[in-house]
Design an enzyme around this catalytic site. Structure first.
Site, PDB file in Angstrom:
ATOM      1  N   HIS A 219       0.797  -1.232   0.000  1.00 42.18           N
ATOM      2  CA  HIS A 219       0.000   0.000   0.000  1.00 42.18           C
ATOM      3  C   HIS A 219       0.833   1.287   0.000  1.00 42.18           C
ATOM      4  O   HIS A 219       0.260   2.381  -0.036  1.00 42.18           O
ATOM      5  CB  HIS A 219      -0.907   0.008   1.235  1.00 42.18           C
TER       6      HIS A 219
ATOM      7  N   HIS B 110       1.704   7.013  -0.717  1.00 39.98           N
ATOM      8  CA  HIS B 110       0.848   6.194   0.148  1.00 39.98           C
ATOM      9  C   HIS B 110      -0.471   5.986  -0.575  1.00 39.98           C
ATOM     10  O   HIS B 110      -1.208   6.937  -0.821  1.00 39.98           O
ATOM     11  CB  HIS B 110       0.626   6.898   1.492  1.00 39.98           C
TER      12      HIS B 110
END
Length: 153
Positions: free
Chosen positions: A57, A72
């Protein structure tokens, strides 16, 4: 001067648009954020460099000059334990700006109850060293997002 590219296509909302006080408050560092297009795709390398960290992620790429950029993919997406994400590169690999790093699905992220908004942060950048090229509006993956001049800590 380091030019940072948009890792995903979408709508630039700035860090203030991130539903997480750590990012929106600039505690991680200065930068911006993109509300991604709601379709599966690839997140790209924002700069040329070495992949220092790669999680499904999130990833950090450091350039030859030591400047590192964090991407992110969504907020609290670590809780998804990799679901909806597939790394396309390896930690420790050298990449060119615009190269695919992670395949992901923002729709799956949103369906899981997480925000798909993507902070793009210049780690350890000094205040006032970023030049925003696009403060708000649509952006394509691989387009210039901001420039990082001056120093870093």
């Amino acid at each position: 001067m380091t030019t940072v590219l948009a890792p995903v296509a979408g709508h630039v909302v700035g860090l203030a648009g991130v539903p997480d006080p750590v990012f929106s408050g600039g505690l991680v560092g200065p930068g911006t954020a993109i509300d991604p297009a709601r379709r599966a795709g690839e997140a790209l390398a924002p700069i040329d460099g070495l992949i220092l960290k790669l999680h499904p992620h999130a990833y950090v790429i450091a350039g030859e000059d030591g400047r590192a950029v964090l991407v992110h993919l969504g907020i609290d997406t670590v809780l998804l334990k990799g679901e909806g994400f597939r790394p396309l590169a390896c930690e420790g690999a050298r990449v060119r700006a615009g190269a695919p790093v992670v395949a992901w699905d923002p729709v799956a992220v949103a369906s899981a109850g997480k925000s798909p908004i993507c902070p793009v942060v210049a780690l350890d950048a000094r205040p006032g060293t970023l030049t925003t090229l696009l403060a708000a509006g649509p952006v394509r993956a691989g387009e210039e997002l901001f420039r990082w001049g001056g120093g870093y800590d």
